[in-house]
Design a protein around this motif. Structure first.
Motif, PDB file in Angstrom:
ATOM      1  N   ARG A 159       1.343   9.633  12.980  1.00 43.58           N
ATOM      2  CA  ARG A 159       1.485   8.738  11.860  1.00 43.58           C
ATOM      3  C   ARG A 159       0.909   7.467  11.738  1.00 43.58           C
ATOM      4  O   ARG A 159       0.004   7.043  10.809  1.00 43.58           O
ATOM      5  N   LYS A 214      -9.281   1.939  -0.262  1.00 37.38           N
ATOM      6  CA  LYS A 214      -7.677   1.981  -0.060  1.00 37.38           C
ATOM      7  C   LYS A 214      -7.115   1.528  -1.435  1.00 37.38           C
ATOM      8  O   LYS A 214      -7.403   0.914  -2.037  1.00 37.38           O
ATOM      9  N   TYR A 229      -1.579   9.220   1.703  1.00 35.79           N
ATOM     10  CA  TYR A 229      -0.535   9.467   2.774  1.00 35.79           C
ATOM     11  C   TYR A 229       0.574   8.544   2.765  1.00 35.79           C
ATOM     12  O   TYR A 229       0.124   7.315   1.931  1.00 35.79           O
ATOM     13  N   HIS A 249       4.300   6.459   2.590  1.00 36.24           N
ATOM     14  CA  HIS A 249       5.837   6.301   2.727  1.00 36.24           C
ATOM     15  C   HIS A 249       6.348   6.809   1.413  1.00 36.24           C
ATOM     16  O   HIS A 249       7.122   6.258   0.813  1.00 36.24           O
ATOM     17  N   ASN A 299      -5.994   6.877  -0.407  1.00 38.15           N
ATOM     18  CA  ASN A 299      -7.333   6.292   0.394  1.00 38.15           C
ATOM     19  C   ASN A 299      -8.348   7.427   0.395  1.00 38.15           C
ATOM     20  O   ASN A 299      -8.318   8.530   0.333  1.00 38.15           O
ATOM     21  N   GLU A 347       3.048  -2.395  -1.333  1.00 43.21           N
ATOM     22  CA  GLU A 347       3.541  -3.225  -0.130  1.00 43.21           C
ATOM     23  C   GLU A 347       2.716  -4.071   0.391  1.00 43.21           C
ATOM     24  O   GLU A 347       2.855  -4.957   1.128  1.00 43.21           O
ATOM     25  N   HIS A 348       1.199  -4.128   0.083  1.00 42.75           N
ATOM     26  CA  HIS A 348       0.364  -5.007   0.504  1.00 42.75           C
ATOM     27  C   HIS A 348       0.044  -6.385   0.016  1.00 42.75           C
ATOM     28  O   HIS A 348      -0.583  -7.136   0.589  1.00 42.75           O
TER      29      HIS A 348
HETATM   30  C1  2HG Z   1       0.422   2.056   6.857  1.00 44.95           C
HETATM   31  O1  2HG Z   1       1.259   2.672   6.188  1.00 44.95           O
HETATM   32  C2  2HG Z   1      -0.236   0.765   6.315  1.00 44.95           C
HETATM   33  O2  2HG Z   1       0.064   2.661   7.936  1.00 44.95           O
HETATM   34  C3  2HG Z   1      -1.929   1.085   6.075  1.00 44.95           C
HETATM   35  O3  2HG Z   1       0.317   0.242   5.276  1.00 44.95           O
HETATM   36  C4  2HG Z   1      -2.454   1.553   5.038  1.00 44.95           C
HETATM   37  O4  2HG Z   1      -4.331   2.612   5.564  1.00 44.95           O
HETATM   38  C5  2HG Z   1      -3.711   2.050   4.800  1.00 44.95           C
HETATM   39  O5  2HG Z   1      -3.981   1.967   3.514  1.00 44.95           O
END
Ligand code: 2HG
Ligand code: FAD
Ligand code: ZN
Length: 476
Positions: free
Chosen positions: A335, A350, A383, A385, A394, A431-432
């Protein structure tokens, strides 16, 4: 118009304010601070300052404020939105927090620790563990991002479902305001209704209101039992049903629930060393789920039972429980390496989105159909959370695809996906954060009342507009 003579004069004056050794000016020294993590923004700077004390941060900010010099706070520079990169003017001062990295105090009895902003997240997790406590923020970038950056972005990550986002984990904060005044509110109180929530405001403000120099963070007892599994599910709807089942039967023990399409697994297996699919056959969708407890409990048996029942109900097609800590680490490697595998695979777009969990299947179906029809050369890597409704929606392009070709399609793709997110009651930035990348998106999707209030807050705290200009809100 700023001339290079201005910059040289400013730099000379700056040397009289900074402590010896604080300023980096040589190109070779400043270069790593001027390029963002995704290599989308290349800035220039007056200098990079690496202060060693809060008093020095305060002096630097007061000096910049008096001269209207823009300041760009930088933590580990792992952010995805260009928030920590200066603009191209060469007139902004980057302030890196890495030398403010002391663990000031850990009070195990009070379940709290006060640490400085430049501590790496991994360092904070270790410090808590050494005191017999657990700090639950967990991101794939833990070895390089800093607590200050985590708070400034209100980072989310892998344990939000149970423990919340960075803002939920902070009890107190210390921050330097643009004019150099220091707000020190480093209390570990669980109850403290004393006026406006400045802590909550500074957290998530992405360096546009002040510089966070320290925080008091919540700790938990150490986890004493864990059970982790990778389950293949027939579709996203089954993933949502399985989530509901786990939340009912395992309740608060469910700390992570991550959704992975086969395309993501394929990328990781192709590009990352020493990872393997623990399930025999290929499936379209997978869920990586983890239960944990502060008590010694037979969680493997509980998870096995729940997954067995889910299999009987057709929600799960196959599953592998991690029988050891090593196997657990291997499942998490599948993951956590998705972003790195995607980076190695070629260019990508993204979209850090969230929708109410129940709407995930419908959103995925509609958005995936749009991508398939409109971007046939792209591979969808949706993918993330899913337990809290956050997906990294993405799109990967084959290595060698011209960056210009990807960039040309980006606005159309972004608009379609974000409009669909909005139609599903979701967020275009789960979240970013906003950084520089999503300033226009915020203007598009926030209401005029929200935008006006944000601008008024910015003006009130930073009347000269020196803090991270052009990030979150358009400059000026
Ligand atoms: C994750 O959950 C990061 O691994 C990266 O927030 C998210 O690749 C991403 O866009
Ligand atoms: P930086 O990138 O240096 O800065 C980010 C923003 O915060 C900038 O606007 C900067 O100006 C500001 N800032 C930094 N420090 C301070 C300070 N002390 N005071 C005021 N402002 C400050 N993010 C998630 O939310 N969830 C994830 O699961 C996740 N996984 C990731 C996995 C990988 C492999 C990578 C590379 C990134 C991931 N991220 C994730 C994104 C990133 O790690 C987080 O946003 C992180 O919180 C940024 O911390 P940083 O110290 O690197 O901040
Ligand atoms: Zn994420």
């Amino acid at each position: 118009m700023n001339t290079s003579a201005d910059a040289a004069e400013l730099r000379a004056a700056l040397r009289t304010v900074a402590e010896p050794g604080t300023l980096l000016e040589a190109e070779a020294d400043t270069a790593p601070f001027l390029l963002d993590q995704r290599r989308q923004y290349q800035g220039r700077a007056l200098a990079v300052a690496l202060p060693r004390s809060v008093a020095e941060v305060s002096r630097l900010l007061a000096w910049c404020n008096a001269r209207h010099v823009g300041v760009v706070p930088q933590g580990g520079n792992t952010g995805y939105c260009g928030g920590a990169t200066p603009d191209e003017s060469g007139r902004q001062l980057v302030i890196g927090l890495q030398r403010l990295n002391r663990i000031r105090a850990i009070d195990a009895a009070d379940y709290a620790m006060t640490i400085e902003a430049g501590c790496l997240l991994a360092q904070a997790q270790r410090a808590a563990a050494e005191a017999g406590r657990f700090f639950p923020l967990e991101l794939g970038s833990a070895g390089s991002c800093q607590i200050g950056g985590n708070l400034a972005t209100n980072a989310g990550g892998l344990n939000v479902l149970r423990f919340g986002m960075a803002r939920d984990l902070a009890l107190g904060i210390e921050a330097v305001l643009p004019d150099g005044r220091v707000i020190q509110h480093l209390r570990s109180l669980r109850k403290d209704n004393t006026g406006y929530d400045l802590r909550g405001l500074l957290i998530g403000s992405e360096g546009t209101l002040g510089i966070i120099t320290a925080a008091t963070l919540k700790l938990w007892p150490q986890l004493r039992s864990t059970a982790t599994a990778l389950a293949a599910v027939p579709n996203a709807a089954a993933a949502v049903s399985l989530l509901a089942r786990l939340r009912t039967l395992a309740a608060e023990r469910l700390n992570s629930y991550e959704l992975l399409p086969r395309a993501a697994l394929d990328l990781v297996i192709r590009h990352i060393e020493a990872v393997a699919d623990p399930l025999g056959a290929r499936h379209d969708w997978y869920v990586l789920c983890e239960l944990s407890s502060f008590a010694i409990e037979p969680l493997d048996a509980l998870l096995e039972q729940i997954l067995g029942d889910a299999m009987a109900a057709g929600e799960v097609l196959d599953a592998a429980l991690a029988p050891s800590e090593r196997a657990r680490t291997n499942l998490w490697r599948l993951r956590e390496n998705v972003p790195e595998a995607q980076r190695r695979a070629g260019p990508s777009l993204k979209h850090d989105i969230s929708v109410p969990v129940a709407r995930l299947p419908e959103f995925i179906a509609q958005a995936a159909a749009w991508v398939q029809e409109q971007v046939p050369e792209g591979t969808l890597i949706a993918y993330g959370h899913a337990g809290d409704g956050n997906l990294h929606f993405n799109i990967s392009f084959l290595r060698g695809t011209a960056a210009a070709l990807v960039a040309a399609q980006e606005p159309l793709i972004r608009r379609a996906i974000h409009d669909l997110v909005a139609a599903h009651g979701g967020s275009f930035s789960a979240e970013h954060g906003i950084g520089r990348l999503k300033v226009g998106e915020l203007e598009r999707y926030a209401s005029s009342a929200e935008m006006a209030t944000m601008r008024e807050i910015k003006r009130a705290l930073d009347p000269n507009g020196i803090m991270n200009p052009g990030k979150v809100l358009a400059a000026g």
